[in-house]
Scaffold this motif. Structure first.
Motif, PDB file in Angstrom:
ATOM      1  N   VAL A 179       2.798  -6.370  -2.595  1.00  0.00           N
ATOM      2  CA  VAL A 179       2.012  -5.117  -2.097  1.00  0.00           C
ATOM      3  C   VAL A 179       1.126  -5.147  -1.251  1.00  0.00           C
ATOM      4  O   VAL A 179       0.888  -4.397  -0.271  1.00  0.00           O
ATOM      5  CB  VAL A 179       1.267  -4.346  -3.495  1.00  0.00           C
ATOM      6  CG1 VAL A 179       0.362  -3.334  -3.174  1.00  0.00           C
ATOM      7  CG2 VAL A 179       2.453  -4.151  -4.630  1.00  0.00           C
ATOM      8  N   LYS A 182       2.861  -5.348   2.150  1.00  0.00           N
ATOM      9  CA  LYS A 182       3.117  -4.208   2.569  1.00  0.00           C
ATOM     10  C   LYS A 182       1.957  -3.184   3.258  1.00  0.00           C
ATOM     11  O   LYS A 182       2.010  -2.695   4.336  1.00  0.00           O
ATOM     12  CB  LYS A 182       3.762  -3.206   1.666  1.00  0.00           C
ATOM     13  CG  LYS A 182       5.134  -3.739   1.335  1.00  0.00           C
ATOM     14  CD  LYS A 182       5.947  -2.739   0.040  1.00  0.00           C
ATOM     15  CE  LYS A 182       7.125  -3.000  -0.345  1.00  0.00           C
ATOM     16  NZ  LYS A 182       7.861  -2.293  -1.266  1.00  0.00           N
ATOM     17  N   THR A 231      -0.425   8.736  -0.819  1.00  0.00           N
ATOM     18  CA  THR A 231       0.527   8.099  -1.573  1.00  0.00           C
ATOM     19  C   THR A 231       1.481   9.415  -1.908  1.00  0.00           C
ATOM     20  O   THR A 231       1.141  10.312  -1.935  1.00  0.00           O
ATOM     21  CB  THR A 231       0.220   7.504  -2.782  1.00  0.00           C
ATOM     22  OG1 THR A 231      -0.679   8.280  -3.611  1.00  0.00           O
ATOM     23  CG2 THR A 231      -0.795   6.194  -2.247  1.00  0.00           C
ATOM     24  N   PHE A 258       6.261   1.994  -1.809  1.00  0.00           N
ATOM     25  CA  PHE A 258       6.164   1.341  -3.270  1.00  0.00           C
ATOM     26  C   PHE A 258       7.112   1.814  -4.071  1.00  0.00           C
ATOM     27  O   PHE A 258       6.928   3.057  -4.441  1.00  0.00           O
ATOM     28  CB  PHE A 258       4.773   1.232  -3.485  1.00  0.00           C
ATOM     29  CG  PHE A 258       3.665   1.001  -2.328  1.00  0.00           C
ATOM     30  CD1 PHE A 258       3.654  -0.342  -2.219  1.00  0.00           C
ATOM     31  CD2 PHE A 258       2.906   1.853  -1.769  1.00  0.00           C
ATOM     32  CE1 PHE A 258       2.764  -0.673  -1.222  1.00  0.00           C
ATOM     33  CE2 PHE A 258       2.054   1.532  -0.732  1.00  0.00           C
ATOM     34  CZ  PHE A 258       1.846  -0.055  -0.584  1.00  0.00           C
ATOM     35  N   GLU A 262       5.068  -1.403  -8.111  1.00  0.00           N
ATOM     36  CA  GLU A 262       4.220  -1.423  -7.382  1.00  0.00           C
ATOM     37  C   GLU A 262       3.044  -0.651  -7.341  1.00  0.00           C
ATOM     38  O   GLU A 262       1.818  -0.904  -6.985  1.00  0.00           O
ATOM     39  CB  GLU A 262       4.928  -1.528  -5.781  1.00  0.00           C
ATOM     40  CG  GLU A 262       5.674  -2.776  -5.875  1.00  0.00           C
ATOM     41  CD  GLU A 262       6.532  -2.674  -4.371  1.00  0.00           C
ATOM     42  OE1 GLU A 262       6.670  -3.951  -3.737  1.00  0.00           O
ATOM     43  OE2 GLU A 262       6.940  -1.741  -4.063  1.00  0.00           O
TER      44      GLU A 262
END
Length: 379
Positions: A179, A182, A231, A258, A262
């Protein structure tokens, strides 16, 4: 002797969204602990991903039932197959978890046709032979309980209890390296403060205005020194891209980046999460992350459970309100006084208040929803 004491193979029917299943987890835990049973959950495709993160769930059956809102068209033939599947599993009992505005009888009929010998649910009308254990539903006309408490009280009728009434989802700490990689690749400085802003909704009536999200994000970046991660699911990337473009430097559109595993880890690391009232709020509550929720006045019983939170309510436009008569009653009694839409400043103040809470401060009362909805006026 409790007729349920020998129930070792239990079906829990919770065919709604991810947040609904998370809120049923403490009641499922009560069943697991009390009866030492194998727990199978019948849930929707929208909620199947979270089921494996609930420790008390042993098996999952996924089917989008025709009396629950779904994206696709239900398959009649598969419905017949579902009945056969349930019958072959020889369940000792079934519990139907519902919101007070839902009718449990279609699910009860499914369990009845599958030959489940004990079926428990709330129901407003007399179910006769469809339920062996009937709890007359007094919500929302006499009171409104938090959904978690409603579910716990339902299973308590057959003797199932637990001392641990917290939400809970498993967090895989092994995902940390991936994570963070990323995040770095996306340009996020992992050693600088960041937090999550989740604007996506499952229903249009829960939408908070984009311009206010953007204003709040700009203040968090400029005045408070936070990076803001917008998100969402892959389907919400268009929205998060717009929010990033209009917010500017310091904001990041990460929708679709994600997987659910995640995302749960990411939510746990955020010092506070800002969101509309959707499943993300219940993930945050389950991992202990404080929540600021922009709360559309829809289901008052779905506020964050046992976690530090600030609930900023806003009205649902009249043309988007539910035509369900039970929800209409709540709208007329609980939400009859006009209220404004919280501004960006309200969000910033709520974030500041949560971040500045003294360590060890108590979380909100576990059994209650916001105080104004404790006692509804008579119709």
């Amino acid at each position: 002797m409790n007729r349920w004491s020998n129930c070792k193979n239990i079906l829990c029917i919770r065919p709604d969204n991810m947040g609904d299943l998370i809120m049923s987890a403490p009641a499922i835990r009560a069943l697991k602990e009390t009866f030492d049973a194998n727990i199978t959950v019948l849930t929707s495709s929208a909620a199947q991903g979270i089921a494996k993160h609930i420790a008390e769930v042993d098996d999952v059956i996924v089917y989008d039932l025709p009396w629950v809102k779904t994206a696709g068209v239900p398959d009649r033939e598969r419905f017949n197959e579902l009945t056969d599947t349930l019958a072959k599993k020889n369940f000792d009992a079934a519990i139907i978890f519902t919101v007070y505005s839902q009718n449990p009888l279609p699910a009860a009929m499914l369990a009845y046709l599958a030959g489940v010998p004990r079926i428990l649910a709330y129901c407003r009308e007399n179910p006769y032979h469809l339920l062996t254990d009937w709890v007359p539903d007094k919500e929302p006309y006499q009171h409104i309980k938090h959904q978690v408490q409603r579910d716990l009280d339902l299973v308590a009728v057959v003797g199932a209890t637990t001392v641990n009434t917290a939400l809970g989802v498993k967090v895989d700490e092994r995902l940390r390296t991936g994570v963070l990689a990323k995040m770095l690749q996306r340009g996020i400085y992992i050693n600088r403060p960041w937090l999550i802003l989740h604007a996506g909704v499952s229903e249009k009536k829960r939408m908070y205005p984009n311009r206010l999200w953007i204003e709040a994000a700009k203040q968090l970046i400029t005045n408070n020194g936070y990076q803001v991660l917008f998100t969402g699911s892959a389907a919400e990337k268009e929205l998060t891209d717009i929010l990033e473009q209009q917010t500017g430097p310091g904001s990041f559109s990460v929708a679709g980046m994600f997987g659910l595993d995640e995302f749960i880890w990411l939510v746990k690391q955020s010092p506070v999460l800002i969101s509309v009232n959707t499943g993300t709020v219940h993930i945050a509550a389950a991992v202990g992350t404080p929540v600021v929720v922009l709360y559309a006045q829809t289901n008052p019983q779905h506020t964050p459970w046992q976690v530090p939170c600030k609930v900023l309510q806003f009205p649902v436009p009249a043309h988007l309100r539910s035509s369900n008569e039970v929800i209409a009653y709540v709208n007329k009694t609980l939400y009859h006084v006009p209220t404004g839409v919280p501004g960006a400043g309200d969000i910033i103040n709520a974030v500041r208040e949560l971040l500045n809470r003294p360590p060890g401060s108590p979380s909100p009362p576990s059994r209650e929803i916001p105080s104004e909805s404790q006692a509804l006026p008579a119709s």
